[in-house]
Enzyme design. Structure first.
Site: not given
Length: 343
Positions: A145, A201
Site C-alpha cells: 500500500h 498507490c
C-alpha cells in the site's frame, strides 16, 4: 568505529561519527544525545549497534544492523537489493499479489527479522546504501500500500507527501517520502547507481526525486521539475537514482490475476518483469512504454481488486484515483531513448 543509533524523535537510523556524543537528524532536525557506552552494561537489546562487536546469541541480531559478510567488491562493484512485499494478512487492507511480486523479484524470505515492519524497512534501506562504493548497483523494490498525507513545508508541488505503508503502519505509522529520500537518495556517492521499483498507490514521486518524466501515449516526453521551492536539496551526493513507480501521485495501482492468468500480482511489477523478458529493456524510454502498453492493453480485463488508496478509503470508504500509468523519476534529466537500461 561506526555506530548506528535511532533518532530520539522520529526513530530513523543515524550514522554516528566516531567519538561523537550528539547527532542531529537530517529529517526531523531533532538532537539525540549519546550516553558513554563504557558506563552502560552491554545488552543484546540495545538500539545502538557496534559494527565491530561480536553479535550475542541468542537472540540473533537483525541482519540490517550491520553489513553482511561477503567477498570484496569485484571490478564492476557489488549488487545489493532490498525486496519488500507486504500482504497485510488478516486485516481489512489485505492484498493478494504483493508476496507474489516479491517472490518474482527475489527468493522467498522466511527470516522473522526481515518482516516488513516499519523498523525493519528503515534498517533495510540504511543497509542498502551503507558502505556503497563506486561501481555498486543497488535495487529497492516495494510492493504494497501507498498513501498521501498533507505537506506543511511547501516542498511538494501538489501539497502532499507520498508514503509507503509497512505491515504495522496502523500502529507505527507510514514511511514518508522525505525520509526515503534522506535515507537512500541523498547519501548516494558518485559512481553508485540505485534503481527503485515501487508498486503502490500514489507512488509517482515517492522517492522525492527532482525530476519526473512526463510521457504521452505517443511516447513523447518532457521532464517536469519537482525541485522544492524552498531550495531543499533532494538529489544525491553524486550518485545516480532512477525510479519506476506503479502510477502517478493521484492514481491507484492494480492488484490482479488478469495479467499473469495464474495468480494475483501487482500490475506494475508484472509489467516491469514482462518488459525485461520481452526484450524491451534496451532504453528507459522503451521500458516505460512497454510497461504502460502491457497495462493499457489489458485494462478492460484487469478485474481483480484495486490496491486502494488508503487516504481515500479511510476518509470516505470509497476507492479513488484514475487508472494507473507507470512513472519514471530521476535525480537528473536524460534522453530516455538513448540511455541504455541497466540494473
Amino acid at each position: 568505529m561506526m555506530m548506528l543509533v535511532d533518532c530520539s524523535n522520529c526513530r530513523i537510523p543515524l550514522q554516528l561519527p566516531s567519538g561523537a556524543r550528539v547527532i542531529r537528524c537530517s529529517v526531523c532536525q531533532a538532537v539525540t544525545r549519546i550516553a558513554d557506552p563504557r558506563a552502560l552494561p552491554s545488552s543484546p537489546y540495545s538500539s545502538t549497534h557496534n559494527q565491530n562487536s561480536t553479535p550475542p546469541a541468542p537472540p540473533a541480531p537483525s541482519p540490517y544492523g550491520q553489513m553482511p559478510a561477503g567477498q570484496p567488491a569485484g571490478v564492476h562493484g557489488r549488487k545489493k537489493a532490498v525486496v519488500c512485499g507486504v500482504s497485510y494478512l488478516n486485516s481489512r487492507y489485505e492484498l493478494k499479489g504483493c508476496m507474489n511480486d516479491a517472490k518474482c523479484m527475489s527468493k522467498e524470505e522466511t527470516d522473522p527479522y526481515k518482516k516488513p515492519t516499519k523498523h525493519n524497512m528503515r534498517m533495510a534501506m540504511f543497509w542498502l546504501v551503507q558502505g556503497c562504493q563506486p561501481g555498486d548497483s543497488l535495487v529497492f523494490h516495494f510492493s504494497g500500500h501507498g498513501s498521501q498525507q498533507r505537506n506543511y513545508t511547501g516542498d511538494e508541488v501538489d501539497g502532499y507527501d507520498e508514503t509507503l505503508c509497512p505491515m504495522d503502519f496502523d500502529t507505527q505509522g507510514m514511511i514518508v517520502d522525505d525520509e526515503i529520500n534522506a535515507t537512500i537518495v541523498r547519501p548516494l556517492p558518485r559512481g553508485v547507481k540505485l534503481h527503485a521499483i515501487i508498486d503502490a498507490c500514489h507512488s509517482g514521486t515517492v522517492l522525492d526525486l527532482p525530476f519526473l518524466c512526463r510521457m504521452n501515449r505517443n511516447g513523447q516526453f518532457v521532464w517536469e521539475d519537482h525541485r522544492p521551492r524552498s531550495g531543499v536539496w533532494k538529489g544525491t551526493n553524486g550518485g545516480e537514482v532512477i525510479s519506476f513507480s506503479g502510477c502517478d501521485d493521484d492514481q491507484t495501482s492494480i492488484d490482479t490475476s488478469a495479467l499473469s492468468k495464474i495468480t494475483s500480482t501487482g500490475a506494475m511489477t508484472y509489467s516491469f518483469i514482462q518488459a525485461i523478458e520481452g526484450g524491451n529493456a534496451t532504453t528507459y524510454g522503451n521500458m516505460l512504454n512497454a510497461m504502460r502498453s502491457t497495462i493499457r492493453n489489458t485494462d478492460n480485463n484487469l478485474g481483480g481488486s484495486v490496491v486502494t488508496s488508503l487516504l481515500t478509503m479511510l476518509l470516505t470508504g470509497q476507492i479513488g484515483g484514475s487508472r494507473q500509468e507507470p512513472q519514471l523519476t530521476a535525480n537528473e534529466t536524460f534522453d530516455v531513448y538513448t540511455k541504455p537500461f541497466s540494473l
